[in-house]
Design a protein around this motif. Sequence first.
Motif, PDB file in Angstrom:
ATOM      1  N   GLN A   1      29.629  46.689  34.017  1.00 17.74           N
ATOM      2  CA  GLN A   1      31.114  46.317  33.430  1.00 17.74           C
ATOM      3  C   GLN A   1      31.630  47.638  32.995  1.00 17.74           C
ATOM      4  O   GLN A   1      31.122  48.320  32.147  1.00 17.74           O
ATOM      5  N   LEU A   2      32.941  47.804  33.424  1.00 20.47           N
ATOM      6  CA  LEU A   2      33.552  49.128  32.954  1.00 20.47           C
ATOM      7  C   LEU A   2      34.510  48.701  31.815  1.00 20.47           C
ATOM      8  O   LEU A   2      35.300  47.578  32.088  1.00 20.47           O
ATOM      9  N   ALA A   3      34.335  49.017  30.614  1.00 21.65           N
ATOM     10  CA  ALA A   3      35.186  48.868  29.489  1.00 21.65           C
ATOM     11  C   ALA A   3      36.254  49.737  28.934  1.00 21.65           C
ATOM     12  O   ALA A   3      35.805  50.929  28.727  1.00 21.65           O
ATOM     13  N   LEU A   4      37.500  49.611  28.932  1.00 21.77           N
ATOM     14  CA  LEU A   4      38.508  50.308  28.534  1.00 21.77           C
ATOM     15  C   LEU A   4      38.717  50.523  27.061  1.00 21.77           C
ATOM     16  O   LEU A   4      38.959  49.356  26.691  1.00 21.77           O
TER      17      LEU A   4
ATOM     18  N   ILE B   1      26.767  48.892  30.646  1.00 21.39           N
ATOM     19  CA  ILE B   1      28.003  48.826  30.025  1.00 21.39           C
ATOM     20  C   ILE B   1      28.596  50.121  30.464  1.00 21.39           C
ATOM     21  O   ILE B   1      27.863  51.029  29.863  1.00 21.39           O
ATOM     22  N   ALA B   2      29.727  50.580  30.850  1.00 23.65           N
ATOM     23  CA  ALA B   2      30.259  52.137  30.833  1.00 23.65           C
ATOM     24  C   ALA B   2      31.645  51.969  30.091  1.00 23.65           C
ATOM     25  O   ALA B   2      32.473  51.199  30.358  1.00 23.65           O
ATOM     26  N   VAL B   3      31.918  52.635  28.850  1.00 22.36           N
ATOM     27  CA  VAL B   3      33.193  52.557  28.166  1.00 22.36           C
ATOM     28  C   VAL B   3      33.768  53.922  28.601  1.00 22.36           C
ATOM     29  O   VAL B   3      33.374  54.930  28.829  1.00 22.36           O
TER      30      VAL B   3
ATOM     31  N   ILE C   1      44.013  44.568  36.948  1.00 17.86           N
ATOM     32  CA  ILE C   1      42.460  44.667  37.197  1.00 17.86           C
ATOM     33  C   ILE C   1      41.618  43.616  36.641  1.00 17.86           C
ATOM     34  O   ILE C   1      41.120  43.733  35.520  1.00 17.86           O
ATOM     35  N   PRO C   2      41.422  42.513  37.425  1.00 15.84           N
ATOM     36  CA  PRO C   2      41.047  41.307  36.832  1.00 15.84           C
ATOM     37  C   PRO C   2      39.479  41.620  36.273  1.00 15.84           C
ATOM     38  O   PRO C   2      39.123  40.959  35.386  1.00 15.84           O
ATOM     39  N   ASP C   3      38.775  42.599  36.849  1.00 18.95           N
ATOM     40  CA  ASP C   3      37.312  42.661  36.465  1.00 18.95           C
ATOM     41  C   ASP C   3      37.032  43.743  35.309  1.00 18.95           C
ATOM     42  O   ASP C   3      36.015  43.936  34.815  1.00 18.95           O
ATOM     43  N   LEU C   4      38.079  44.359  34.776  1.00 15.29           N
ATOM     44  CA  LEU C   4      38.161  45.325  33.877  1.00 15.29           C
ATOM     45  C   LEU C   4      37.804  44.794  32.612  1.00 15.29           C
ATOM     46  O   LEU C   4      38.593  43.564  32.232  1.00 15.29           O
TER      47      LEU C   4
END
Length: 267
Positions: A149-152, A110-112, A174-177
């Motif tokens: 997974q990128l987490a905003l 995971i990347a925030v 962005i459906p995968d965000l």
Amino acid sequence: MSTRKNWPVAVSVRFSVVTDGAKLDELRNAGITEIELSSGDLRPFFEYDFFEKSVEIVEFAKAHGVNISSVHLPFVPFTMIDGTYPENDLFTVKLQSMIMKAAAAAGIKIAVIHPSGEPYKEEERSARLECGCKVIEALTETANKLGMQLALENLPRTCLCRDHVEMLYFLERIPDLKVCFDMNHNLSEDNEDYIRAVADRIITLHVSDYDFVDERHWLPGKGKVDWKRMINVLEDVDYEGRFLYEIDWDDLTFADVAENYKQLMSL
């Protein structure tokens, strides 16, 4: 005592912790085995040579019984890496992609990321949202290719994603965000309303308390958050991620956090 979900308790820590065996042992001994590596500032990623030593850093933590399961991408200096400035677009995407590639190579999943810096004028928000979406979309594509997974993260004050409407602007494009929900950043709407609006995309939390005036990053119980209610909401929306504390440590210890988690889960 209420029966609660057994979310993994986790904490956000700096490079100085993940490179210190004694600190990692302290984490493990407190029963905390999941962490997010965060510096905020860009410079430590270079100072600790994360691009070349990410695998070594993660393996060192694992040897002490601690898993670095996410990385918080840097968000300062804003003038360099705020992706809502068109002149920064390419640099922001290149830099954050470099960090994600190093993280993925070490098994971090995971990347925030923050959607913006600040302060912003109201009349420029729409342009910044559009610019920010292009950057986050490019980084989400990179994350997908890396198996991450990128987490905003939702942010306070004049930052982007200060309410769920702006977060949905990104999520619908962005459906995968995914979303990292910070529980001390909401200043314009209730946490419950925000959580319910984006619940199916939340994969991690930043847990802390505040006074509803500004972000404070206090240990839960010090501020005004109704934690019983918040935990009920998280259970109601079937949140399955980590209960990750992002707090100002002051004189607190990892054992204090572990004890706080037990207290919250007994509410």
